[in-house]
Design a protein around this motif. Structure first.
Motif, PDB file in Angstrom:
ATOM      1  N   GLY A  56       4.181 -16.108   3.849  1.00  0.00           N
ATOM      2  CA  GLY A  56       5.597 -15.986   4.172  1.00  0.00           C
ATOM      3  C   GLY A  56       6.434 -15.655   2.958  1.00  0.00           C
ATOM      4  O   GLY A  56       7.339 -14.807   3.017  1.00  0.00           O
ATOM      5  N   ASP A  57       6.140 -16.303   1.826  1.00  0.00           N
ATOM      6  CA  ASP A  57       6.877 -16.008   0.597  1.00  0.00           C
ATOM      7  C   ASP A  57       6.574 -14.612   0.081  1.00  0.00           C
ATOM      8  O   ASP A  57       7.452 -13.941  -0.469  1.00  0.00           O
ATOM      9  N   LEU A  58       5.335 -14.162   0.246  1.00  0.00           N
ATOM     10  CA  LEU A  58       4.997 -12.795  -0.159  1.00  0.00           C
ATOM     11  C   LEU A  58       5.824 -11.787   0.632  1.00  0.00           C
ATOM     12  O   LEU A  58       6.339 -10.809   0.073  1.00  0.00           O
ATOM     13  N   ASP A  59       5.952 -12.016   1.937  1.00  0.00           N
ATOM     14  CA  ASP A  59       6.733 -11.107   2.778  1.00  0.00           C
ATOM     15  C   ASP A  59       8.183 -10.995   2.310  1.00  0.00           C
ATOM     16  O   ASP A  59       8.817  -9.949   2.490  1.00  0.00           O
ATOM     17  N   ASP A  60       8.704 -12.083   1.724  1.00  0.00           N
ATOM     18  CA  ASP A  60      10.121 -12.115   1.333  1.00  0.00           C
ATOM     19  C   ASP A  60      10.381 -11.577  -0.068  1.00  0.00           C
ATOM     20  O   ASP A  60      11.538 -11.427  -0.464  1.00  0.00           O
ATOM     21  N   VAL A  61       9.320 -11.310  -0.835  1.00  0.00           N
ATOM     22  CA  VAL A  61       9.514 -10.817  -2.208  1.00  0.00           C
ATOM     23  C   VAL A  61      10.044  -9.390  -2.168  1.00  0.00           C
ATOM     24  O   VAL A  61       9.581  -8.549  -1.388  1.00  0.00           O
ATOM     25  N   SER A  62      11.002  -9.118  -3.031  1.00  0.00           N
ATOM     26  CA  SER A  62      11.589  -7.778  -3.108  1.00  0.00           C
ATOM     27  C   SER A  62      10.524  -6.741  -3.449  1.00  0.00           C
ATOM     28  O   SER A  62       9.753  -6.907  -4.395  1.00  0.00           O
ATOM     29  N   GLY A  63      10.479  -5.677  -2.647  1.00  0.00           N
ATOM     30  CA  GLY A  63       9.534  -4.597  -2.905  1.00  0.00           C
ATOM     31  C   GLY A  63       8.145  -4.841  -2.366  1.00  0.00           C
ATOM     32  O   GLY A  63       7.236  -4.038  -2.629  1.00  0.00           O
ATOM     33  N   PHE A  64       7.943  -5.908  -1.592  1.00  0.00           N
ATOM     34  CA  PHE A  64       6.613  -6.175  -1.047  1.00  0.00           C
ATOM     35  C   PHE A  64       6.233  -5.106  -0.023  1.00  0.00           C
ATOM     36  O   PHE A  64       7.041  -4.721   0.829  1.00  0.00           O
ATOM     37  N   ILE A  65       4.990  -4.622  -0.098  1.00  0.00           N
ATOM     38  CA  ILE A  65       4.462  -3.631   0.835  1.00  0.00           C
ATOM     39  C   ILE A  65       3.306  -4.260   1.585  1.00  0.00           C
ATOM     40  O   ILE A  65       2.274  -4.595   0.991  1.00  0.00           O
ATOM     41  N   HIS A  66       3.469  -4.461   2.893  1.00  0.00           N
ATOM     42  CA  HIS A  66       2.369  -5.005   3.686  1.00  0.00           C
ATOM     43  C   HIS A  66       1.274  -3.951   3.809  1.00  0.00           C
ATOM     44  O   HIS A  66       1.539  -2.751   3.763  1.00  0.00           O
ATOM     45  N   LYS A  67       0.034  -4.402   3.987  1.00  0.00           N
ATOM     46  CA  LYS A  67      -1.078  -3.453   3.989  1.00  0.00           C
ATOM     47  C   LYS A  67      -0.993  -2.453   5.135  1.00  0.00           C
ATOM     48  O   LYS A  67      -1.549  -1.359   5.041  1.00  0.00           O
ATOM     49  N   ASN A  68      -0.278  -2.804   6.240  1.00  0.00           N
ATOM     50  CA  ASN A  68      -0.146  -1.814   7.313  1.00  0.00           C
ATOM     51  C   ASN A  68       0.839  -0.708   6.961  1.00  0.00           C
ATOM     52  O   ASN A  68       0.983   0.254   7.711  1.00  0.00           O
ATOM     53  N   GLN A  69       1.520  -0.854   5.793  1.00  0.00           N
ATOM     54  CA  GLN A  69       2.407   0.197   5.307  1.00  0.00           C
ATOM     55  C   GLN A  69       1.732   1.078   4.262  1.00  0.00           C
ATOM     56  O   GLN A  69       2.357   2.000   3.745  1.00  0.00           O
ATOM     57  N   TYR A  70       0.458   0.781   3.931  1.00  0.00           N
ATOM     58  CA  TYR A  70      -0.268   1.644   3.013  1.00  0.00           C
ATOM     59  C   TYR A  70      -0.439   3.017   3.666  1.00  0.00           C
ATOM     60  O   TYR A  70      -0.598   3.113   4.893  1.00  0.00           O
ATOM     61  N   PRO A  71      -0.451   4.078   2.877  1.00  0.00           N
ATOM     62  CA  PRO A  71      -0.739   5.399   3.447  1.00  0.00           C
ATOM     63  C   PRO A  71      -2.088   5.449   4.164  1.00  0.00           C
ATOM     64  O   PRO A  71      -2.242   6.154   5.154  1.00  0.00           O
ATOM     65  N   SER A  72      -3.064   4.681   3.655  1.00  0.00           N
ATOM     66  CA  SER A  72      -4.390   4.617   4.289  1.00  0.00           C
ATOM     67  C   SER A  72      -4.766   3.147   4.459  1.00  0.00           C
ATOM     68  O   SER A  72      -5.573   2.600   3.693  1.00  0.00           O
ATOM     69  N   PRO A  73      -4.182   2.469   5.459  1.00  0.00           N
ATOM     70  CA  PRO A  73      -4.444   1.032   5.617  1.00  0.00           C
ATOM     71  C   PRO A  73      -5.897   0.705   5.898  1.00  0.00           C
ATOM     72  O   PRO A  73      -6.331  -0.427   5.672  1.00  0.00           O
ATOM     73  N   MET A  74      -6.665   1.677   6.379  1.00  0.00           N
ATOM     74  CA  MET A  74      -8.076   1.390   6.648  1.00  0.00           C
ATOM     75  C   MET A  74      -8.855   1.122   5.365  1.00  0.00           C
ATOM     76  O   MET A  74      -9.962   0.589   5.406  1.00  0.00           O
ATOM     77  N   ASN A  75      -8.289   1.492   4.213  1.00  0.00           N
ATOM     78  CA  ASN A  75      -8.951   1.242   2.933  1.00  0.00           C
ATOM     79  C   ASN A  75      -8.667  -0.150   2.399  1.00  0.00           C
ATOM     80  O   ASN A  75      -9.249  -0.558   1.387  1.00  0.00           O
ATOM     81  N   ALA A  76      -7.754  -0.891   3.033  1.00  0.00           N
ATOM     82  CA  ALA A  76      -7.448  -2.248   2.595  1.00  0.00           C
ATOM     83  C   ALA A  76      -8.543  -3.205   3.062  1.00  0.00           C
ATOM     84  O   ALA A  76      -9.192  -2.989   4.091  1.00  0.00           O
ATOM     85  N   MET A  77      -8.741  -4.281   2.316  1.00  0.00           N
ATOM     86  CA  MET A  77      -9.724  -5.287   2.701  1.00  0.00           C
ATOM     87  C   MET A  77      -9.161  -6.159   3.812  1.00  0.00           C
ATOM     88  O   MET A  77      -7.947  -6.307   3.964  1.00  0.00           O
ATOM     89  N   ARG A  78     -10.058  -6.772   4.580  1.00  0.00           N
ATOM     90  CA  ARG A  78      -9.634  -7.649   5.670  1.00  0.00           C
ATOM     91  C   ARG A  78      -8.808  -8.808   5.139  1.00  0.00           C
ATOM     92  O   ARG A  78      -7.858  -9.263   5.784  1.00  0.00           O
ATOM     93  N   SER A  79      -9.162  -9.321   3.966  1.00  0.00           N
ATOM     94  CA  SER A  79      -8.454 -10.467   3.388  1.00  0.00           C
ATOM     95  C   SER A  79      -7.184 -10.068   2.639  1.00  0.00           C
ATOM     96  O   SER A  79      -6.464 -10.940   2.156  1.00  0.00           O
TER      97      SER A  79
END
Length: 315
Positions: free
Chosen positions: A199-222
């Protein structure tokens, strides 16, 4: 003569067994992901010695035309020792249980032992990092505690500390693409932390969730997302110190690491060994079987300047 017959109904069935077993909670094992994996050869003693040569100074003074040979520069090195320890666990199963139980007890025991083995490795690495990594406390938050909650400024301080010590990033950048709601991701260090911090990570300025990566399939499950030059891995067994803050709250340890910051040393021919002993080896009546695992391993920081423990409380 009339014959009267009586019939009785059989007892109703009280239970049925579902052959599809329920899922077992399994945490993300994140703490060995950025580790430098090393093998210690068998019959090579109990300790692996790792050596790193120190950088040489620069040669900025001209030799001149005197013909005088300057003094030689000394080559120096640092040795880091890692002593292996042995770990193991086993389950005893009665032969009648394996013979009569409706669920495949031996198969399930093997699966549970496999998870226990990996979780043991993960916990050993986590606890090593918590006890030896250089500490940076978050100070830019507004929750009034010490340390405070995580902010972008605190994350940037950790990045500057690693960059200033010439720590190499672990992950390459992800180039931006013409997709709505996405953003490019910088080359990054890995950070490992507890799921309570999401929750705190989501609120940090400039945080990019992995589903916002250009290629989210390259992100790890964790993986949860990225802040600047840090990509965060989360686990329900991430490191935290209970009631350790100034305000009596839990302190969460966020391990931010560069490439080759720490190593996990395994014993060659002795890593993740599974052992099954059928009942015949137990006793004259062959009553009990055992299944278990054992392994030899040691985690060790190899460069203190390339790993920091960024400590935070919750907002």
């Amino acid at each position: 003569m009339a014959i009267t017959t009586t019939s009785t109904l059989s007892a109703p069935v009280q239970q049925s067994f579902s052959y599809k077993l329920l899922s077992v909670p399994t945490p993300n094992f994140i703490h060995k992901i950025p580790a430098d994996l090393k093998k210690m050869k068998s019959k090579g003693g109990t300790t692996l010695r790792m050596r790193r040569y120190n950088p040489l100074p620069t040669a900025v003074v001209p030799l001149g035309n005197t013909g005088v040979t300057p003094p030689a520069t000394q080559l120096t090195a640092v040795d880091i020792d890692a002593k292996l320890s042995f770990y193991g666990m086993y389950i005893q199963l009665n032969e009648q249980v394996m013979l009569q139980a409706q669920d495949p007890v031996l198969n399930e025991a093997s699966k549970r032992l496999g998870v226990s083995l990996r979780q043991t490795e993960d916990q050993l690495t986590r606890d090593m990092l918590a006890s030896t990594a250089t500490v940076i406390n978050c100070t830019s938050g507004v929750n009034g505690d010490s340390p405070t909650e995580l902010t972008r400024s605190d994350a940037d301080i950790a990045v500057r500390a690693l960059l200033g010590n010439d720590a190499r990033t672990v992950l390459d950048s992800i180039e931006g693409e013409d997709k709505f709601g996405t953003a490019p991701v910088r080359d990054a260090y890995f950070a490992m932390c507890h799921t309570d911090l999401t929750g705190d990570l989501d609120d940090v300025s400039g945080f990019i969730h992995k589903n916002q990566y250009p290629s989210p399939m390259n992100a790890m499950r964790s993986e949860w997302g990225a802040i600047g030059n840090i990509r965060f891995l989360v686990s329900s067994v991430g490191s935290k110190s209970l009631n350790a803050s100034t305000g009596g709250n839990d302190i969460y340890n966020i391990f931010v690491v560069g490439m080759e910051a720490y190593a996990c040393v395994e014993q060659n021919e002795y890593s993740a060994e599974f052992i099954y002993r059928p009942p015949i080896y137990d006793s004259p009546l062959a009553l009990n079987a055992t299944v278990g695992y054992k392994f030899a391993e040691v985690p060790r920081i190899t460069n203190d300047n390339w790993v920091v423990n960024l400590r935070a409380t919750l907002s």
